[in-house]
Design a protein around this motif. Structure first.
Motif, mmCIF file in Angstrom:
data_model
loop_
_atom_site.group_PDB
_atom_site.id
_atom_site.type_symbol
_atom_site.label_atom_id
_atom_site.label_comp_id
_atom_site.label_asym_id
_atom_site.label_seq_id
_atom_site.Cartn_x
_atom_site.Cartn_y
_atom_site.Cartn_z
ATOM 1 N N PHE A 46 -51.383 -38.475 91.336
ATOM 2 C CA PHE A 46 -52.833 -38.358 91.456
ATOM 3 C C PHE A 46 -53.448 -39.253 90.396
ATOM 4 O O PHE A 46 -52.754 -40.102 89.815
ATOM 5 C CB PHE A 46 -53.257 -36.891 91.272
ATOM 6 C CG PHE A 46 -52.646 -36.228 90.065
ATOM 7 C CD1 PHE A 46 -53.258 -36.293 88.823
ATOM 8 C CD2 PHE A 46 -51.426 -35.569 90.165
ATOM 9 C CE1 PHE A 46 -52.688 -35.708 87.704
ATOM 10 C CE2 PHE A 46 -50.844 -34.976 89.049
ATOM 11 C CZ PHE A 46 -51.477 -35.050 87.820
ATOM 12 N N LYS A 177 -58.001 -36.151 92.501
ATOM 13 C CA LYS A 177 -57.270 -36.752 93.615
ATOM 14 C C LYS A 177 -57.412 -38.271 93.526
ATOM 15 O O LYS A 177 -58.263 -38.799 92.821
ATOM 16 C CB LYS A 177 -57.806 -36.249 94.952
ATOM 17 C CG LYS A 177 -59.187 -36.779 95.318
ATOM 18 C CD LYS A 177 -59.545 -36.423 96.745
ATOM 19 C CE LYS A 177 -60.914 -36.976 97.123
ATOM 20 N NZ LYS A 177 -61.006 -38.455 97.097
ATOM 21 N N GLN A 258 -55.031 -33.532 95.967
ATOM 22 C CA GLN A 258 -54.406 -34.680 96.617
ATOM 23 C C GLN A 258 -53.476 -34.254 97.750
ATOM 24 O O GLN A 258 -53.207 -35.038 98.670
ATOM 25 C CB GLN A 258 -53.632 -35.511 95.591
ATOM 26 C CG GLN A 258 -52.930 -36.733 96.149
ATOM 27 C CD GLN A 258 -53.868 -37.742 96.782
ATOM 28 O OE1 GLN A 258 -55.016 -37.881 96.343
ATOM 29 N NE2 GLN A 258 -53.400 -38.448 97.788
#
Length: 306
Positions: A46, A177, A258
């Motif tokens: 991420f 994310k 994510q």
């Protein structure tokens, strides 16, 4: 390893399944048979970013992040020498890669010229990113070195660096994310591979029962909690993973955000080198001017080789 006969099925699969997150159990299974003990459920990546430079809105798009990095004379980085990370640019485009039913070879359509986004479209986007002064391809070790010396203000990595980044950036340490990137005139959400760390028992072990007991101990709830406390690693054990401490960790929260855009890593060994070779050339700006379609055709030929 299962296909090659290197692992035997787990003798007490029901207990392992009951104790661990379903995603971790899936990662440790082949065709519904459990072959390993889940240790972590955090083997993904991420975005880390320095809040002194970026707002939560800024980190939504890679374009804005690279603009800020360039203006500040600093860098946002990602490791294009690793095919693991390069999947990010292809994963949400309709182009596909994965493991064939034989459990050893791959299929790959990254060179496709059809569909809403072609392989060449992705390659051009990567070249555009690499050309900016705010971007650099760096390995994980180089990323951390830049975080510590102040030259890097954002980068793609995983929970294994959470403690070191917190120590370097303190209250300015942020996690989110992955951002979107521009491709063929549109914003595409960067994808990721997801996976788990697993402990298996060698099928040729002279002491398989003792090996299994050791694997059970290493992956116990108590030891998974300890790994999180000392190293920030996300537990696969359901009870440990759902604890307030784990749920409140910024890196774990970013990984969960994510996960909506991730794919379980299921690729054979021929995937890694051809993708790394292609991405390395993109990171250097394709200095020879080699045809992008030809490079993608070569990539797919290598990835799908038998």
């Amino acid at each position: 390893m299962a296909a090659a006969g290197g692992l035997d099925p787990i003798e007490n699969p029901d207990g392992v399944r009951a104790a661990n997150l379903s995603a971790a159990v899936d990662a440790a299974s082949v065709d519904g048979t459990l072959y390993a003990y889940p240790l972590t459920a955090d083997n993904g990546y991420f975005l880390y970013y320095n809040k002194a430079y970026f707002s939560e809105e800024d980190v939504q798009t890679l374009d804005r992040m690279l603009e800020i990095a360039a203006e500040s004379g600093r860098l946002a980085v990602m490791d294009w020498s690793s095919a693991w990370y390069v999947y990010s640019f292809f994963g949400n485009t309709g182009l596909e890669v994965g493991l064939n039913e034989d459990g050893l070879t791959n299929y790959c359509t990254w060179n496709s010229a059809e569909g809403p986004v072609s392989g060449v479209d992705v390659a051009r986007s990567m070249l555009d990113i690499a050309a900016g002064s705010g971007f650099e391809s760096r390995t994980d070790e180089e990323f951390l070195a830049g975080v510590r010396d102040g030259s890097v203000i954002a980068g793609v990595s995983g929970v294994w660096n959470a403690v070191a980044i917190q120590e370097a950036w303190g209250e300015d340490a942020g996690a989110a994310k992955l951002p979107t990137f521009t491709c063929k005139g549109q914003q595409i959400q960067m994808a990721s591979f997801s996976g788990c760390k697993l402990i298996g028992v060698n099928a040729y072990s002279k002491h398989p029962q003792w090996a299994a007991r050791l694997a059970e101990w290493i992956t116990s709830e108590e030891n998974q909690r300890l790994r999180f406390e000392l190293r920030g690693q996300g537990p696969a054990n359901a009870s440990a993973a759902n604890s307030p401490e784990v749920q409140a960790a910024p890196a774990i929260a970013a990984l969960l955000a994510q996960s909506e855009f991730s794919q379980l890593q299921r690729v054979g060994g021929k995937f890694w080198d051809p993708v790394a070779e292609f991405a390395g050339n993109m990171a250097r700006g394709n200095p020879s001017g080699a045809d992008l379609q030809a490079q993608l055709d070569r990539l797919v030929e290598g990835v799908t080789a038998r």
